[in-house]
Enzyme design. Structure first.
Site: not given
Ligand code: ATP
Ligand code: MG
Length: 560
Positions: A38, A262, A272
Site C-alpha cells: 500500500e 510476519r 508503517k
Molecule cells: P504495516 O503494518 O507496516 O503498514 P502492511 O502489511 O500494511 O504493513 P503493506 O504495504 O500492505 O504493509 O504490505 C505489503 C506486503 O508486505 C503485504 O503482503 C504484507 O503482508 C507484507 N508485509 C508487511 N509487513 C511485513 C512483515 N513485517 N513481515 C512480512 N511481510 C510483511
Molecule cells: Mg496493509
C-alpha cells in the site's frame, strides 16, 4: 522476472511445498505471484521478507511476479510513496513483470459489486460507522442484522449508482456483502465492500467518491491478474474465507491465498504507522535515518541489497510468528563486508602522539594490506610522520592488570609501522591527558624487533599532517527493549526510545579515503564497518557506522 544477484537457497518450506503440489495436481499450470504494497509509507525490512517470498518463489518456479500497488484508500496514499517503493524494490534487486495499481481496476471492481447486488449477495446499508461497529458483535457475541439488509435488488442497484454519482455524504452509506451476521469469523459478518470517501486519489483524482475496501479489492485484483499464489502475512489468515467467498460468488478465477509469519525484529518496530510517527514527530531525521528499519534507512546505514537478501534467505518462512534477533541481520552485513570492504585506519577519539626521535618534516610511506580476506585487493601506501593520532582508549596512565596497550614506559606496535614507547604525558590545566611524548624504534619497521623482544598490543593510528577530518556517526538500537511494544496499558512504544541511539564523534582518517563516493564501504580497523553518508562533502567526510566488528550473533550461534 529476475533477480540481479544473490544467494539461491533451495529451501523447502511449506509455501514451496504447497506450490509444488498445486503444479503436480494441475490446480495451476504456472506460478504467478505479486508483491502488493500500500503506498502509504516507505518499505521496511518486513517488506523485504515479503518480497523475498513473492519474487524468489516466482523465479524458482519459472513464473512471474507483479508489483501491484494496493491503492484503495486515498486518504493515506501518495505518489511520493509510489515512487519511493518502486525505487526501493529495484534497489533490493527485484524486477517485477507487470506493474499494476488496484485503482486500474476500479471500474471492473464496480462491475463485480453490481454483479453481487444482482445476485442478492450485496446491499446498500445506511448504518453509520459507529452503528456498523455496534451491529458487528464481538468474538463472543453474534452480530445483528442491519435493518437495511433486505432491500430489493432494484433499490440496491439504484442506491449504489447514486453512491458512485456522489449524491450522499461521506460515511452515510456503505455497500456490504450479505453473508452471515452470526458467523464465528467476524470478517464474514456482512463486511463492507465500498465506502464513500471524499478525497482526491493520487491516480484517479476525483473520478471516484466510493472506494473498495482491502477485502473486496485484493482477491479480485489477484484474480484479474491471474495470480496463482497470493502470498501474504498471517494477519490475513482470518480474511481467507472472505477472500474465497467473493471469488466463488463472482465465479471468477480463484487464486490460492497462503499466509506466512510476519518478520518481527528485536529492538525495532515494523509498522508503517509507528515508523511514520517517528518521522513526523522528529524522533529520527527522516525515513532514511540510518536507525530506521526502512530500506532507505538500512541503505544509508550501509546495508547492501545482497546482505538484506541473504538475511531473508537465512530466516526463511514459517507459519508461526516469532521475533528474529537483530544481531542476525547485522551478521549478514558483517559477513559480506568482511569479504568486500577495504581496510583503512581512522581514529575517532584522537589523542596526539609526538615521536620525539623522529625527524621533524620527514614523511615515509608504509605498506598496508587492503583486505586480508581478499588478496586480490592488494596493498596501499599509508603516510607516517613525527606527529600521529591514536585512540584515547588505547592509552591509560594507570593501566589495570589486563590492559596491554600504551601506558607510561610501555611499548606497543603501530599497525604496519614501528614499535613506540611512551616516555612522557602532557596534561591540560584540568589534568586531562592531551598529548603523549613517545620514541620510536627505527629497527622495528614492519612490526618486529631484530632482538626478538615482544609487545603485547598493536594499535592503529593516523599521521597528523596527512589526516583527513571526519565525522563519524555511531549508532545503537533505536529502542532500549527487545520488544518496544511491550508496554503497560496506556503507555507508548516511544517510551522505549533509546536516548543514546546516535553518537557523533569527530576524528581523523588516513588520506586514502579522500574523494570516497557516497555509499562507499570501509572497515575502519578495530572500529567497525563504515559507509560514506550523503552529508559528506569533499572538505568534510561523514561516515555512518554500519555495524561493529563484534559478532554477537555468531557468538550466540556458537560460530564465533
Ligand atoms: P504495516 O503494518 O507496516 O503498514 P502492511 O502489511 O500494511 O504493513 P503493506 O504495504 O500492505 O504493509 O504490505 C505489503 C506486503 O508486505 C503485504 O503482503 C504484507 O503482508 C507484507 N508485509 C508487511 N509487513 C511485513 C512483515 N513485517 N513481515 C512480512 N511481510 C510483511
Ligand atoms: Mg496493509
Amino acid at each position: 522476472m529476475s533477480l540481479t544477484a544473490g544467494p539461491t537457497v533451495h529451501t523447502s518450506d511449506f509455501i514451496r511445498t504447497a506450490v509444488r503440489e498445486d503444479l503436480a495436481s494441475g490446480r495451476f499450470t504456472c506460478v504467478r505471484t505479486r508483491f502488493p504494497p500500500e503506498p502509504n509509507g516507505y518499505l521496511h525490512i518486513g517488506h523485504a521478507k515479503a518480497m523475498a517470498v513473492d519474487f524468489e518463489i516466482a523465479r524458482e518456479f519459472g513464473g512471474t511476479c507483479n508489483l501491484r500497488f494496493d491503492d484503495t484508500n486515498p486518504v493515506k496514499e501518495e505518489q511520493e510513496y509510489v515512487d519511493a517503493i518502486m525505487e526501493d524494490v529495484r534497489w533490493l534487486g527485484y524486477r517485477w513483470d507487470g506493474l499494476y495499481f488496484a485503482s486500474d481496476y476500479f471500474e471492473q471492481l464496480y462491475e463485480f459489486a453490481v454483479k453481487l447486488i444482482r445476485k442478492g449477495k450485496a446491499y446498500v446499508c445506511d448504518l453509520s460507522p459507529d452503528e456498523l461497529r455496534e451491529y458487528r458483535g464481538t468474538l463472543t457475541q453474534p452480530g445483528r442484522e442491519s435493518p437495511w439488509r433486505n432491500r430489493s435488488v432494484e433499490e440496491n442497484l439504484d442506491l449504489f449508482a447514486r453512491m458512485r454519482a456522489g449524491e450522499f455524504p461521506e460515511g452515510s452509506r456503505t455497500l456490504r456483502a450479505k453473508i452471515d451476521m452470526a458467523a464465528g469469523n467476524i470478517n464474514l459478518r456482512d463486511p463492507v465492500m465500498y465506502r464513500i470517501i471524499r478525497a482526491s486519489h493520487h491516480r484517479t483524482g476525483d473520478a471516484w467518491c466510493i472506494y473498495p475496501t482491502y477485502d473486496f479489492a485484493h482477491g479480485q485484483c489477484d484474480s484479474i491478474e491471474g495470480i496463482t499464489h497470493s502470498l501474504c502475512s498471517l494477519e490475513y489468515e482470518d480474511h481467507r474465507p472472505l477472500y474465497e467467498w467473493f471469488l466463488r460468488e463472482l465465479e471468477i478465477f480463484a487464486p490460492r491465498q497462503i499466509e506466512f509469519a510476519r518478520l518481527n525484529l528485536s529492538y525495532t518496530v515494523l509498522s508503517k504507522r509507528k515508523l511514520l510517527k517517528l518521522v513526523k514527530e522528529g524522533y529520527v531525521r527522516g525515513w532514511d535515518d540510518p536507525r530506521m528499519p526502512t530500506l532507505r534507512g538500512l541503505r544509508r546505514r550501509g546495508y547492501t541489497p545482497s546482505a538484506i537478501r541473504d538475511f531473508c534467505a537465512r530466516i526463511g518462512v514459517a507459519k508461526a510468528d516469532s521475533v528474529v534477533d537483530i544481531a542476525m541481520l547485522e551478521h549478514s552485513l558483517r559477513d559480506e563486508l568482511n569479504k568486500t570492504a577495504p581496510r583503512v585506519m581512522a581514529v575517532l577519539r584522537p589523542l596526539r602522539v609526538v615521536l620525539e626521535n623522529y625527524p621533524a618534516g620527514q614523511t615515509e610511506m608504509l605498506e598496508a594490506v587492503n583486505n586480508p580476506e581478499d588478496p586480490a585487493a592488494g596493498t596501499r601506501q599509508v603516510p607516517f610522520g613525527r606527529v600521529l593520532y591514536i585512540e584515547q582508549d588505547d592509552f591509560m596512565e594507570d593501566p589495570p592488570p589486563k590492559f596491554y596497550r600504551l601506558a607510561p614506559g610501555r611499548e606497543v606496535r603501530l599497525r604496519y609501522g614501528y614499535f613506540i614507547r611512551c616516555t612522557d604525558v602532557v596534561k591540560d590545566t584540568a589534568g586531562n591527558v592531551v598529548e603523549l611524548r613517545c620514541t620510536y624504534d627505527p629497527d622495528t619497521r614492519g612490526g618486529s624487533a631484530p632482538d626478538g623482544r615482544k609487545v603485547k598490543a598493536t594499535i592503529h593510528w593516523v599521521s597528523a599532517v596527512h589526516a583527513l577530518p571526519v565525522e563519524a556517526r555511531l549508532y545503537d538500537h533505536l529502542f532500549t527493549r527487545p520488544d518496544p511494544d511491550d508496554v503497560e496499558e496506556g503507555e507508548s512504544f516511544l517510551g522505549a526510545l533509546n536516548p543514546k541511539s546516535l553518537e557523533v564523534v569527530e576524528g581523523f582518517a588516513e588520506p586514502s579515503v579522500a574523494d570516497s563516493p557516497i555509499g562507499k564501504h570501509y572497515q575502519f580497523e578495530r572500529l567497525g564497518y563504515f559507509v560514506t553518508d550523503p552529508d559528506s562533502t569533499p572538505a568534510r567526510l561523514v561516515f555512518n557506522r554500519a555495524v561493529t566488528l563484534k559478532d554477537a550473533w555468531a557468538r550466540a550461534a556458537g560460530q564465533g
